[in-house]
Design a protein around this motif. Structure first.
Motif, PDB file in Angstrom:
ATOM      1  N   PRO A  73       0.766  -1.174  -0.050  1.00 16.91           N
ATOM      2  CA  PRO A  73       0.086   0.086  -0.005  1.00 16.91           C
ATOM      3  C   PRO A  73       0.390   1.136  -0.351  1.00 16.91           C
ATOM      4  CG  PRO A  73      -0.247  -1.484   1.768  1.00 16.91           C
ATOM      5  CD  PRO A  73       0.683  -2.581   1.080  1.00 16.91           C
ATOM      6  N   LYS A  74       0.519   2.636  -0.862  1.00 18.67           N
ATOM      7  CA  LYS A  74       1.020   3.545  -0.659  1.00 18.67           C
ATOM      8  C   LYS A  74       1.356   4.289   0.172  1.00 18.67           C
ATOM      9  CE  LYS A  74       0.439   4.294  -5.313  1.00 18.67           C
ATOM     10  NZ  LYS A  74       2.022   3.839  -5.645  1.00 18.67           N
ATOM     11  N   ALA A  75       0.224   3.863   1.614  1.00 22.04           N
ATOM     12  CA  ALA A  75       0.663   4.772   3.031  1.00 22.04           C
ATOM     13  C   ALA A  75       1.636   3.679   3.535  1.00 22.04           C
ATOM     14  CB  ALA A  75      -0.541   3.855   3.636  1.00 22.04           C
ATOM     15  N   ALA A  76       2.280   3.374   3.612  1.00 19.52           N
ATOM     16  CA  ALA A  76       3.311   1.838   3.914  1.00 19.52           C
ATOM     17  C   ALA A  76       4.369   3.529   3.674  1.00 19.52           C
ATOM     18  CB  ALA A  76       3.781   1.136   3.665  1.00 19.52           C
ATOM     19  N   LYS A  77       4.224   4.205   2.762  1.00 14.78           N
ATOM     20  CA  LYS A  77       5.429   5.136   2.398  1.00 14.78           C
ATOM     21  C   LYS A  77       7.321   4.597   2.806  1.00 14.78           C
ATOM     22  CE  LYS A  77       3.045   9.382   4.109  1.00 14.78           C
ATOM     23  NZ  LYS A  77       3.088   9.573   3.206  1.00 14.78           N
ATOM     24  N   VAL A  78       7.062   3.263   1.451  1.00 13.10           N
ATOM     25  CA  VAL A  78       8.950   2.396   1.921  1.00 13.10           C
ATOM     26  C   VAL A  78       9.781   3.316   0.934  1.00 13.10           C
ATOM     27  CG1 VAL A  78      10.170   0.559   0.863  1.00 13.10           C
ATOM     28  CG2 VAL A  78       7.765   0.498   1.358  1.00 13.10           C
ATOM     29  N   ASP A  79      10.541   4.171   2.155  1.00 15.50           N
ATOM     30  CA  ASP A  79      11.925   4.772   1.331  1.00 15.50           C
ATOM     31  C   ASP A  79      13.104   3.671   1.011  1.00 15.50           C
ATOM     32  OD1 ASP A  79      12.469   4.135   4.100  1.00 15.50           O
ATOM     33  OD2 ASP A  79      12.040   6.192   4.943  1.00 15.50           O
ATOM     34  N   MET A  80      13.035   2.764   1.137  1.00 14.18           N
ATOM     35  CA  MET A  80      14.257   1.936   0.442  1.00 14.18           C
ATOM     36  C   MET A  80      13.813   0.405   0.449  1.00 14.18           C
ATOM     37  SD  MET A  80      18.234   1.393   2.776  1.00 14.18           S
ATOM     38  CE  MET A  80      17.583  -0.296   3.623  1.00 14.18           C
ATOM     39  N   VAL A  90      17.339  -7.844 -10.497  1.00 11.65           N
ATOM     40  CA  VAL A  90      17.797  -6.934  -9.981  1.00 11.65           C
ATOM     41  C   VAL A  90      16.529  -5.507 -11.164  1.00 11.65           C
ATOM     42  CG1 VAL A  90      18.961  -4.797  -9.941  1.00 11.65           C
ATOM     43  CG2 VAL A  90      19.440  -6.741  -8.657  1.00 11.65           C
ATOM     44  N   PRO A  91      16.477  -5.766 -12.319  1.00 14.78           N
ATOM     45  CA  PRO A  91      16.169  -4.651 -13.354  1.00 14.78           C
ATOM     46  C   PRO A  91      14.815  -4.541 -13.300  1.00 14.78           C
ATOM     47  CG  PRO A  91      18.116  -5.840 -14.620  1.00 14.78           C
ATOM     48  CD  PRO A  91      17.894  -7.293 -13.003  1.00 14.78           C
ATOM     49  N   ALA A  92      14.243  -5.835 -13.468  1.00 12.55           N
ATOM     50  CA  ALA A  92      12.709  -5.855 -12.947  1.00 12.55           C
ATOM     51  C   ALA A  92      12.411  -5.361 -11.873  1.00 12.55           C
ATOM     52  CB  ALA A  92      12.010  -7.281 -13.310  1.00 12.55           C
ATOM     53  N   ILE A  93      12.972  -5.783 -10.640  1.00 12.49           N
ATOM     54  CA  ILE A  93      12.501  -5.186  -9.260  1.00 12.49           C
ATOM     55  C   ILE A  93      12.745  -3.713  -8.865  1.00 12.49           C
ATOM     56  CG2 ILE A  93      13.334  -5.285  -6.908  1.00 12.49           C
ATOM     57  CD1 ILE A  93      14.186  -8.030  -7.178  1.00 12.49           C
ATOM     58  N   VAL A  94      14.053  -2.731  -9.997  1.00 15.73           N
ATOM     59  CA  VAL A  94      14.482  -1.648  -9.534  1.00 15.73           C
ATOM     60  C   VAL A  94      12.958  -0.440 -10.642  1.00 15.73           C
ATOM     61  CG1 VAL A  94      16.147   0.207 -10.975  1.00 15.73           C
ATOM     62  CG2 VAL A  94      16.576  -1.425  -9.856  1.00 15.73           C
ATOM     63  N   ASP A  95      13.048  -0.986 -11.867  1.00 14.60           N
ATOM     64  CA  ASP A  95      10.973  -1.127 -12.029  1.00 14.60           C
ATOM     65  C   ASP A  95      10.465  -1.081 -11.999  1.00 14.60           C
ATOM     66  OD1 ASP A  95      13.304  -0.688 -14.753  1.00 14.60           O
ATOM     67  OD2 ASP A  95      12.536  -2.319 -15.881  1.00 14.60           O
ATOM     68  N   GLU A  96       9.578  -1.963 -11.014  1.00 11.07           N
ATOM     69  CA  GLU A  96       8.779  -2.217 -10.130  1.00 11.07           C
ATOM     70  C   GLU A  96       8.645  -1.212  -9.137  1.00 11.07           C
ATOM     71  OE1 GLU A  96       6.075  -5.345  -8.331  1.00 11.07           O
ATOM     72  OE2 GLU A  96       7.761  -5.758  -7.956  1.00 11.07           O
ATOM     73  N   ALA A  97      10.084  -0.879  -8.245  1.00 16.44           N
ATOM     74  CA  ALA A  97      10.549  -0.241  -7.227  1.00 16.44           C
ATOM     75  C   ALA A  97       9.976   1.373  -8.039  1.00 16.44           C
ATOM     76  CB  ALA A  97      11.421   0.136  -6.788  1.00 16.44           C
ATOM     77  N   ILE A  98      10.484   1.483  -9.250  1.00 18.09           N
ATOM     78  CA  ILE A  98      10.809   2.914  -9.866  1.00 18.09           C
ATOM     79  C   ILE A  98       9.291   3.184  -9.824  1.00 18.09           C
ATOM     80  CG2 ILE A  98      10.387   4.592 -11.474  1.00 18.09           C
ATOM     81  CD1 ILE A  98      14.059   3.179 -11.494  1.00 18.09           C
ATOM     82  N   GLU A  99       8.635   2.576 -10.398  1.00 17.55           N
ATOM     83  CA  GLU A  99       6.937   2.785 -11.074  1.00 17.55           C
ATOM     84  C   GLU A  99       6.131   2.987  -9.709  1.00 17.55           C
ATOM     85  OE1 GLU A  99       3.630   0.794 -13.827  1.00 17.55           O
ATOM     86  OE2 GLU A  99       5.901  -0.077 -14.176  1.00 17.55           O
ATOM     87  N   TYR A 100       6.394   2.070  -8.876  1.00 18.78           N
ATOM     88  CA  TYR A 100       5.078   1.939  -7.482  1.00 18.78           C
ATOM     89  C   TYR A 100       5.482   2.544  -6.661  1.00 18.78           C
ATOM     90  CZ  TYR A 100       2.449  -1.230 -10.559  1.00 18.78           C
ATOM     91  OH  TYR A 100       2.260  -2.555 -11.424  1.00 18.78           O
ATOM     92  N   LEU A 101       6.543   2.946  -5.677  1.00 19.93           N
ATOM     93  CA  LEU A 101       7.110   3.562  -4.869  1.00 19.93           C
ATOM     94  C   LEU A 101       6.681   4.788  -4.866  1.00 19.93           C
ATOM     95  CD1 LEU A 101       9.092   0.885  -3.420  1.00 19.93           C
ATOM     96  CD2 LEU A 101       6.920   0.876  -2.800  1.00 19.93           C
ATOM     97  N   SER A 102       6.429   5.604  -4.445  1.00 17.60           N
ATOM     98  CA  SER A 102       6.387   7.112  -4.695  1.00 17.60           C
ATOM     99  C   SER A 102       7.452   7.374  -4.090  1.00 17.60           C
ATOM    100  CB  SER A 102       5.143   7.650  -5.256  1.00 17.60           C
ATOM    101  OG  SER A 102       4.345   7.288  -3.278  1.00 17.60           O
ATOM    102  N   ASP A 103       7.880   7.001  -2.768  1.00 15.30           N
ATOM    103  CA  ASP A 103       8.385   7.435  -1.511  1.00 15.30           C
ATOM    104  C   ASP A 103       9.844   7.246  -1.413  1.00 15.30           C
ATOM    105  OD1 ASP A 103       6.731   9.249   0.569  1.00 15.30           O
ATOM    106  OD2 ASP A 103       5.195   7.600   0.370  1.00 15.30           O
ATOM    107  N   LEU A 104       9.918   6.115  -1.880  1.00 15.84           N
ATOM    108  CA  LEU A 104      11.004   5.955  -3.011  1.00 15.84           C
ATOM    109  C   LEU A 104      13.165   6.612  -2.691  1.00 15.84           C
ATOM    110  CD1 LEU A 104      12.719   2.616  -2.446  1.00 15.84           C
ATOM    111  CD2 LEU A 104      12.514   2.774  -4.804  1.00 15.84           C
ATOM    112  N   ARG A 105      13.676   6.474  -1.481  1.00 19.55           N
ATOM    113  CA  ARG A 105      14.558   6.793  -1.567  1.00 19.55           C
ATOM    114  C   ARG A 105      16.200   5.723  -2.442  1.00 19.55           C
ATOM    115  NH1 ARG A 105      12.743   9.503   3.274  1.00 19.55           N
ATOM    116  NH2 ARG A 105      15.009   7.615   4.134  1.00 19.55           N
TER     117      ARG A 105
END
Length: 160
Positions: A73-80, A90-105
């Motif tokens: 859920p977006k409310a989780a605010k995953v930052d890492m 790794v490439p698919a994980i990075v693509d998914e992270a960029i697309e779905y985790l708006s708080d990711l740093r």
């Protein structure tokens, strides 16, 4: 595989500012490194969200495990995102992270995991990338917790 070079200040800043970690490839088996690292991070106050399709719906350290990063859920605010998968995943994980985790740093790849092209893509998206390191080991080393194992961390932990 050569070790990436990161300053202690850089790693310390990441670890101090991170609150929510999505651990991709987490295991429910307590002898697996992914379980041990997730448990340690949880005990240190991080919210650790497991990602593993084989364990989706189960609970680990008080948090539900999800089948994919997209399911968190977006409310989780995953930052890492901490990646416990082979480099070819790794490439698919990075693509998914960029697309779905708006708080990711931060994208963090575990010891033995590197992928220069995926790292470059993550960095181009404004993310910090750490490769071939373990956040548990770095946390212990940088905050003076390896001393019990006989390691000299360089951190003075007592005062006269």
């Amino acid at each position: 595989m050569s070790r990436m070079t990161y300053t202690d200040d850089h790693l310390r800043t990441i670890l101090k500012s991170t609150k929510v970690v999505a651990c991709v490839g987490v295991s429910m088996n307590p002898v697996r490194p992914s379980y041990y690292v997730a448990r340690y991070m949880s005990l240190k106050g991080f919210t650790v969200i497991g990602v593993n399709p084989g364990h989706a719906g189960k609970v680990l350290f008080g948090q539900p495990i999800y089948a994919s990063l997209a399911d968190i859920p977006k409310a989780a605010k995953v930052d890492m995102v901490d990646i416990f998968r082979r480099p070819d995943a790794v490439p698919a994980i990075v693509d998914e992270a960029i697309e779905y985790l708006s708080d990711l740093r931060t994208i963090w790849m575990q010891i033995g995991v590197t992928h220069p092209q995926a790292a470059a893509k993550a960095e181009a998206a404004g993310l910090t990338v750490i490769q071939d390191r373990c956040p548990k080991i770095e946390y212990q080393r940088l905050f003076g917790e390896l001393r019990m194992g006989g390691f000299n961390t360089g951190v003075i932990s007592s005062k006269l």
